[in-house]
Design an enzyme around this catalytic site. Structure first.
Site, PDB file in Angstrom:
ATOM      1  N   GLU A 160       0.806  -1.220   0.000  1.00 30.46           N
ATOM      2  CA  GLU A 160       0.000   0.000   0.000  1.00 30.46           C
ATOM      3  C   GLU A 160       0.848   1.284   0.000  1.00 30.46           C
ATOM      4  OE1 GLU A 160      -2.744  -0.511   3.259  1.00 30.46           O
ATOM      5  OE2 GLU A 160      -3.731  -2.192   2.284  1.00 30.46           O
ATOM      6  N   ASN A 202       2.219  -4.499  -3.463  1.00 27.06           N
ATOM      7  CA  ASN A 202       0.839  -4.949  -3.257  1.00 27.06           C
ATOM      8  C   ASN A 202      -0.019  -3.713  -2.968  1.00 27.06           C
ATOM      9  OD1 ASN A 202      -1.005  -7.165  -2.829  1.00 27.06           O
ATOM     10  ND2 ASN A 202      -0.859  -6.823  -0.619  1.00 27.06           N
ATOM     11  N   HIS A 238     -10.075  -6.032  -2.594  1.00 26.29           N
ATOM     12  CA  HIS A 238     -11.118  -5.979  -1.558  1.00 26.29           C
ATOM     13  C   HIS A 238     -12.312  -5.260  -2.185  1.00 26.29           C
ATOM     14  CE1 HIS A 238      -8.589  -7.541   1.597  1.00 26.29           C
ATOM     15  NE2 HIS A 238      -7.640  -6.681   1.290  1.00 26.29           N
ATOM     16  N   GLU A 266      -5.733 -10.567  -2.189  1.00 25.29           N
ATOM     17  CA  GLU A 266      -6.552 -10.459  -0.969  1.00 25.29           C
ATOM     18  C   GLU A 266      -8.042 -10.386  -1.307  1.00 25.29           C
ATOM     19  OE1 GLU A 266      -5.123  -7.338   1.647  1.00 25.29           O
ATOM     20  OE2 GLU A 266      -3.038  -7.769   1.180  1.00 25.29           O
ATOM     21  N   ASP A 268     -11.816 -10.407  -1.444  1.00 22.51           N
ATOM     22  CA  ASP A 268     -13.102 -10.606  -0.767  1.00 22.51           C
ATOM     23  C   ASP A 268     -14.119  -9.671  -1.405  1.00 22.51           C
ATOM     24  OD1 ASP A 268     -12.337  -8.202   0.548  1.00 22.51           O
ATOM     25  OD2 ASP A 268     -11.836  -9.241   2.417  1.00 22.51           O
TER      26      ASP A 268
HETATM   27  C1  XIL Z   1      -5.910  -7.028   7.716  1.00 23.36           C
HETATM   28  C2  XIL Z   1      -6.238  -8.276   8.515  1.00 23.36           C
HETATM   29  O1  XIL Z   1      -7.132  -9.060   7.768  1.00 23.36           O
HETATM   30  C3  XIL Z   1      -6.849  -7.905   9.844  1.00 23.36           C
HETATM   31  O2  XIL Z   1      -7.018  -9.071  10.655  1.00 23.36           O
HETATM   32  C4  XIL Z   1      -5.953  -6.920  10.577  1.00 23.36           C
HETATM   33  O3  XIL Z   1      -6.583  -6.503  11.777  1.00 23.36           O
HETATM   34  C5  XIL Z   1      -5.671  -5.713   9.697  1.00 23.36           C
HETATM   35  O4  XIL Z   1      -5.099  -6.150   8.471  1.00 23.36           O
HETATM   36  N1  XIL Z   1      -4.583  -4.907   3.275  1.00 23.36           N
HETATM   37  C6  XIL Z   1      -3.573  -5.752   3.664  1.00 23.36           C
HETATM   38  C7  XIL Z   1      -3.828  -6.761   4.723  1.00 23.36           C
HETATM   39  O5  XIL Z   1      -2.510  -5.754   3.039  1.00 23.36           O
HETATM   40  O6  XIL Z   1      -2.656  -7.036   5.470  1.00 23.36           O
HETATM   41  C8  XIL Z   1      -4.930  -6.333   5.641  1.00 23.36           C
HETATM   42  O7  XIL Z   1      -5.207  -7.390   6.555  1.00 23.36           O
HETATM   43  C9  XIL Z   1      -6.152  -5.938   4.851  1.00 23.36           C
HETATM   44  C10 XIL Z   1      -5.855  -4.783   3.941  1.00 23.36           C
END
Ligand code: XIL
Length: 374
Positions: A160, A202, A238, A266, A268
């Site tokens: 990020e 990422n 996400h 990641e 979802d």
């Molecule tokens: C999130 C986890 O899922 C949570 O359990 C934690 O509290 C915060 O981080 N981007 C990322 C991940 O790169 O590492 C994050 O994961 C979600 C957003």
């Protein structure tokens, strides 16, 4: 199932012949074919895992080993967990994830090294000279990447780097102390520590194009022009139900055209509450679309889902008013989203995808032309 001795294409064709009713009649009773289908396409189907349920929860373990080919540690490889005090390293969580993957023949993604969140306070609140911070970073990389060298194929080195809305670089600790070239420096350092690992940036909110995606593209192009060892872009993905970008494959292709690989890291798809049965059904197509997009892009290495089931998802806590973002419900029952991934993977692998095409990608065009900054 008699598949011994067949080629990857023949194997999957045989598999599909046996499972063809999926497309017409809905889900099979056993989705245990998912790992074989993913492998036949030459992609990973991964999942982010937490340590405790991986150790103690049989239902959780069954979902993970039965449906996925790769693991990402959801939290336990982050800086605050690995090095809570300077020079004090905690390996039980990371070791648990790595051993689970290895004992089940799964791949691993390393997550993550430089990020503005989940840093221990000694790091985030420290007052650092650039030389000191470089030393701290080197110690951390050598400990963490070094411990699993040769066992974790890809690392999210930079997580990020852009502001949430983009298109400017986030002024995180690394930026403030080392300047904007911290990204190149960290990639060089990671490459020295584990020369075989594929190194990623990422990012989120880049999947459908736009200013942030363009800024990342410009950054990646510049790094590659300078010979910096950047091998891949992680599309966090996400998504919000109803807003999954149509042009995901197109955006990925922009980056793979640079010679990079991409991974959906990641995935979802969160649904606004109250979660309707209709939305759950529609989510099937959204998961299908994302996996199909990866299969459509020859440099896409795979798709990782962020969370084993809805009971373990980060969504309700981080996005109040949203839920049901993963392919398994709170009782580990498969949801239509899982069958969406099956739908995508049930197509016949192309000639290119069935072989080992993805194993050799991720080379930096022009090789490494610059020495690391120390
Ligand atoms: C999130 C986890 O899922 C949570 O359990 C934690 O509290 C915060 O981080 N981007 C990322 C991940 O790169 O590492 C994050 O994961 C979600 C957003």
């Amino acid at each position: 199932m008699a598949v011994a001795g067949c080629t990857a294409i023949m194997c999957v064709t045989a598999l599909l012949a046996l499972t063809q009713p999926w497309a017409d009649d809905g889900p099979p009773t056993d989705a245990g074919e998912l790992p074989a289908l993913a492998r036949a396409h030459g992609v990973d189907l991964g999942v982010a895992v937490a340590v405790e349920p991986l150790l103690w929860d049989g239902g959780y373990q069954d979902v993970v080993e039965g449906h996925y080919t790769s693991l990402t540690a959801e939290n336990t490889m982050k800086w605050e967990h690995v090095q809570p005090e300077r020079g004090v390293f905690e390996w039980s969580g990371p070791d648990t994830v790595v051993h689970f993957a290895e004992s089940h023949g799964m791949d691993l993604r390393g997550h993550t090294l430089l990020w503005h969140n989940q840093q221990p306070s000694w790091l985030s609140e420290g007052v650092w000279t650039s030389a000191e911070l470089r030393e701290v970073l080197r110690e951390h990389m050598e400990a963490l990447m070094g411990r699993y060298q040769g066992r974790i194929g890809a690392w999210d080195v930079i997580n990020e780097p852009f502001e949430d809305g983009g298109p400017f670089l986030r002024e995180n600790l690394w930026y403030q102390v080392l300047g904007e070239d911290y990204i190149a420096e960290a990639l060089w350092m990671a490459h020295e520590v584990d020369p075989e690992a594929r190194l990623y940036i990422n990012e989120f909110n880049i999947e459908g194009g736009g200013a942030k995606s363009d800024a990342l593209y410009a950054l990646a192009s510049d790094l590659l022009d300078r010979g910096v060892p950047l091998h891949g872009i992680g599309f966090q993905s996400h998504f919000v139900h109803g807003q999954v970008p149509e042009n995901l494959a197109e955006t990925m292709t922009r980056f793979t055209d640079l010679g990079l690989e991409v991974t959906v890291t990641e995935l979802d798809v969160r649904i606004a509450e109250p979660v309707s049965e209709e939305a759950i059904q529609e989510q099937r197509e959204e998961f299908r679309h994302v996996v199909a997009a990866c299969l459509d892009v020859s440099g896409c290495r795979g798709v990782t889902v962020w969370g084993v089931g809805d009971a373990h998802s980060w969504i309700p806590e981080w996005f109040p008013g949203y839920d049901a973002a993963t392919p398994f419900d709170e009782d580990y029952e498969p949801k239509p989203a899982l069958w969406g991934m099956v739908d995508a993977l049930s197509r016949e692998p192309s000639e290119r995808s069935a072989g080992s095409r993805r194993r050799g990608t991720g080379r930096v065009p022009g090789g490494t032309r610059r020495r690391p900054v120390r």
